[in-house]
Design a protein around this motif. Structure first.
Motif, PDB file in Angstrom:
ATOM      1  N   ASN A 217       0.811  -1.295  -0.044  1.00 46.34           N
ATOM      2  CA  ASN A 217       0.013  -0.053  -0.030  1.00 46.34           C
ATOM      3  C   ASN A 217       0.797   1.321   0.001  1.00 46.34           C
ATOM      4  O   ASN A 217       0.609   2.272  -0.587  1.00 46.34           O
ATOM      5  N   LYS A 218       1.899   1.176   0.954  1.00 44.46           N
ATOM      6  CA  LYS A 218       2.797   2.378   0.693  1.00 44.46           C
ATOM      7  C   LYS A 218       3.582   2.656  -0.580  1.00 44.46           C
ATOM      8  O   LYS A 218       3.629   3.844  -1.051  1.00 44.46           O
ATOM      9  N   LEU A 219       3.801   1.588  -1.436  1.00 46.02           N
ATOM     10  CA  LEU A 219       4.417   1.691  -2.666  1.00 46.02           C
ATOM     11  C   LEU A 219       3.441   2.040  -3.636  1.00 46.02           C
ATOM     12  O   LEU A 219       3.853   3.004  -4.416  1.00 46.02           O
ATOM     13  N   GLN A 220       2.307   1.586  -3.489  1.00 43.70           N
ATOM     14  CA  GLN A 220       1.228   2.200  -4.183  1.00 43.70           C
ATOM     15  C   GLN A 220       0.959   3.705  -4.179  1.00 43.70           C
ATOM     16  O   GLN A 220       0.763   4.534  -5.057  1.00 43.70           O
ATOM     17  N   ALA A 221       0.889   4.203  -2.839  1.00 44.99           N
ATOM     18  CA  ALA A 221       0.668   5.593  -2.423  1.00 44.99           C
ATOM     19  C   ALA A 221       1.928   6.314  -3.001  1.00 44.99           C
ATOM     20  O   ALA A 221       1.517   7.460  -3.578  1.00 44.99           O
ATOM     21  N   MET A 222       3.080   5.930  -3.126  1.00 46.75           N
ATOM     22  CA  MET A 222       4.328   6.472  -3.372  1.00 46.75           C
ATOM     23  C   MET A 222       3.968   6.846  -4.838  1.00 46.75           C
ATOM     24  O   MET A 222       4.434   7.944  -5.679  1.00 46.75           O
ATOM     25  N   GLU A 223       3.609   5.773  -5.565  1.00 47.87           N
ATOM     26  CA  GLU A 223       3.376   5.893  -7.131  1.00 47.87           C
ATOM     27  C   GLU A 223       2.315   6.675  -7.457  1.00 47.87           C
ATOM     28  O   GLU A 223       2.525   7.523  -8.531  1.00 47.87           O
ATOM     29  N   VAL A 224       1.251   6.957  -6.623  1.00 46.00           N
ATOM     30  CA  VAL A 224       0.149   7.572  -6.884  1.00 46.00           C
ATOM     31  C   VAL A 224       0.742   9.062  -6.820  1.00 46.00           C
ATOM     32  O   VAL A 224       0.319  10.021  -7.575  1.00 46.00           O
ATOM     33  N   PHE A 225       1.367   9.385  -5.713  1.00 47.73           N
ATOM     34  CA  PHE A 225       1.886  10.621  -5.577  1.00 47.73           C
ATOM     35  C   PHE A 225       2.800  11.283  -6.507  1.00 47.73           C
ATOM     36  O   PHE A 225       2.574  12.191  -6.817  1.00 47.73           O
ATOM     37  N   VAL A 226       3.785  10.334  -7.010  1.00 47.76           N
ATOM     38  CA  VAL A 226       4.532  10.718  -8.098  1.00 47.76           C
ATOM     39  C   VAL A 226       3.913  11.155  -9.373  1.00 47.76           C
ATOM     40  O   VAL A 226       4.140  12.148  -9.866  1.00 47.76           O
TER      41      VAL A 226
ATOM     42  N   PHE B  30      -4.855  15.755  -9.863  1.00 48.85           N
ATOM     43  CA  PHE B  30      -5.540  14.538  -9.273  1.00 48.85           C
ATOM     44  C   PHE B  30      -6.241  13.852 -10.310  1.00 48.85           C
ATOM     45  O   PHE B  30      -6.137  12.468 -10.242  1.00 48.85           O
ATOM     46  N   THR B  31      -6.956  14.556 -11.236  1.00 48.91           N
ATOM     47  CA  THR B  31      -7.862  13.923 -12.279  1.00 48.91           C
ATOM     48  C   THR B  31      -7.037  13.306 -13.147  1.00 48.91           C
ATOM     49  O   THR B  31      -7.316  12.191 -13.663  1.00 48.91           O
ATOM     50  N   ARG B  32      -6.085  13.815 -13.782  1.00 48.82           N
ATOM     51  CA  ARG B  32      -5.079  13.516 -14.878  1.00 48.82           C
ATOM     52  C   ARG B  32      -4.407  12.102 -14.152  1.00 48.82           C
ATOM     53  O   ARG B  32      -4.181  11.339 -15.114  1.00 48.82           O
TER      54      ARG B  32
ATOM     55  N   VAL C 239      -2.890   9.726  -1.247  1.00 52.32           N
ATOM     56  CA  VAL C 239      -1.711  10.823  -1.054  1.00 52.32           C
ATOM     57  C   VAL C 239      -2.017  11.514   0.360  1.00 52.32           C
ATOM     58  O   VAL C 239      -1.188  11.648   1.199  1.00 52.32           O
ATOM     59  N   GLN C 240      -3.336  11.541   0.886  1.00 52.92           N
ATOM     60  CA  GLN C 240      -3.662  12.031   2.453  1.00 52.92           C
ATOM     61  C   GLN C 240      -3.082  10.787   2.955  1.00 52.92           C
ATOM     62  O   GLN C 240      -2.575  11.320   4.382  1.00 52.92           O
TER      63      GLN C 240
ATOM     64  N   THR D 179      -0.438  11.613   6.185  1.00 50.47           N
ATOM     65  CA  THR D 179      -0.690  11.235   7.551  1.00 50.47           C
ATOM     66  C   THR D 179       0.288  10.494   8.369  1.00 50.47           C
ATOM     67  O   THR D 179       0.876  10.841   9.218  1.00 50.47           O
ATOM     68  N   SER D 180       0.786   9.639   7.461  1.00 53.65           N
ATOM     69  CA  SER D 180       1.912   8.833   8.006  1.00 53.65           C
ATOM     70  C   SER D 180       3.326   9.395   8.148  1.00 53.65           C
ATOM     71  O   SER D 180       4.352   9.153   8.877  1.00 53.65           O
ATOM     72  N   LEU D 181       3.678  10.453   7.255  1.00 52.92           N
ATOM     73  CA  LEU D 181       4.739  11.163   7.111  1.00 52.92           C
ATOM     74  C   LEU D 181       4.769  12.653   8.148  1.00 52.92           C
ATOM     75  O   LEU D 181       5.715  13.159   8.518  1.00 52.92           O
ATOM     76  N   SER D 182       3.428  12.792   8.578  1.00 52.89           N
ATOM     77  CA  SER D 182       3.153  14.171   9.361  1.00 52.89           C
ATOM     78  C   SER D 182       3.756  15.383   8.558  1.00 52.89           C
ATOM     79  O   SER D 182       4.666  15.852   9.037  1.00 52.89           O
TER      80      SER D 182
END
Length: 333
Positions: A3-12, A20-22, A38-39, A43-46
């Motif tokens: 989940n963390k890797l997916q969140a990182m990929e989404v953030f990039v 966010f839409t594109r 992304v949220q 949250t995890s990084l504060s």
């Protein structure tokens, strides 16, 4: 961890796309999922990674630093996965490519059966346009473009060269006569090519030994699609400058006649381009190598000195030059 890797990929992807839409469209995820991931990172990084307004998404100072680390981490993960799998031997997945219209129809598409026979697990989305696309904003993995690269955000591999000649239909020449010198074209009807990005009409250029002539033609029509441009010449609308890979068959069949054969025009280099901040995946890598091989064995595209154009050879199509800023991402939602 997944989940963390997916969140990182989404953030990039959100940073790359500026939206966010594109990002959701490129990743084929619901926009709400992209926003939630992304949220969760924040949250995890504060730490706040992005500034959001109703119209803009921009990266914070902390977000910019985290983005650079994410790009490196994701690249390392993909490298590790590929080294332990058959991906390098059999790359798979969606590959988004953009190619100029004439090059796509006459050179690339006829050769694609051999590409898919070699790489059956790749699914290609091929955009065909003479418009210079924004690779990052439009989610394009790589593109083929003519001209000098002027954007530091892109990596370019030179794979070929294109040349230009001048031609007209027999019917047009019977009606208006045959020009004997480039300056004679100022008294002729000409078909112009204009930039799909700027709207600027390109000048015509001619070289013979040390002589060089640049002329802004007063045309009866201007187009921004190479296939339509060829058709305008075939229809007798005027004199054209066009590519040999598009016109040789028409010259051989007598549908077009080469003009000013002792003059040449400035050639253009051809590059495969892709964003430098993207991991060069196996599918992009094999496509770049395949295009290089295809052009190296093509009579009109392989890297060479400018050839002497024979009396029955007819050349080259206008291709949009890649310029600085062409691939800059627009940070709007």
């Amino acid at each position: 961890m997944n989940n963390k890797l997916q969140a990182m990929e989404v953030f990039v992807q959100v940073v790359d796309a500026g939206s966010f839409t594109r990002a959701a469209e490129t990743l084929q995820l619901p926009k709400a999922t992209v926003s939630t991931l992304v949220q969760s990172l924040e949250t995890s990084l504060s730490a706040k990674l992005l500034h959001r307004t109703t119209r803009m998404v921009t990266v914070t100072t902390d977000g910019a630093a985290y983005y650079e680390r994410c790009v490196r981490i994701l690249s390392d993960v993909r490298d590790a996965e590929e080294s332990l799998s058959r991906t390098r031997l059999s790359p798979s997945g969606r590959l988004r490519v953009d190619v100029p219209t004439g090059l796509a129809s006459e050179i690339l598409i006829p050769a694609l059966p051999a590409f898919f026979e070699r790489y059956p697990d790749i699914m290609m989305e091929l955009g065909s346009t003479d418009r210079p696309v924004d690779l990052i904003e439009e989610g394009v993995d790589c593109a083929i473009r003519g001209g000098e690269l002027g954007d530091d955000s892109l990596i370019a591999r030179r794979v070929g060269i294109i040349n230009f000649v001048t031609a007209a239909s027999p019917g047009y020449l019977e009606r208006y006569g045959v020009p004997q010198h480039p300056r004679d074209l100022e008294r002729h009807r000409c078909v112009n090519y204009f930039s799909a990005k700027t709207g600027k009409t390109y000048d015509w250029d001619f070289r013979r030994g040390e002589e060089r002539i640049d002329i802004g033609m007063r045309g009866v029509i201007a187009l921004n699609d190479s296939n339509a441009y060829v058709q305008a010449g075939l229809s007798g609308l005027g004199v054209i400058q066009m590519t040999d890979y598009l016109l040789t068959q028409h010259v051989a069949a007598g549908r077009m006649v080469q003009l000013l054969a002792d003059w040449t025009s400035e050639p253009l280099p051809v590059h495969v381009i892709y964003p430098q901040n993207r991991h060069l995946s196996a599918k992009v890598r094999v496509f770049v190598e395949w295009v290089s091989e295809l052009f190296a064995n093509h009579p009109f595209m392989h890297l060479r000195a400018v050839p002497r154009v024979g009396s029955n050879a007819l050349p080259l199509a206008a291709m949009e030059t890649v310029t600085a800023g062409a691939a800059a991402a627009t940070m709007s939602s």
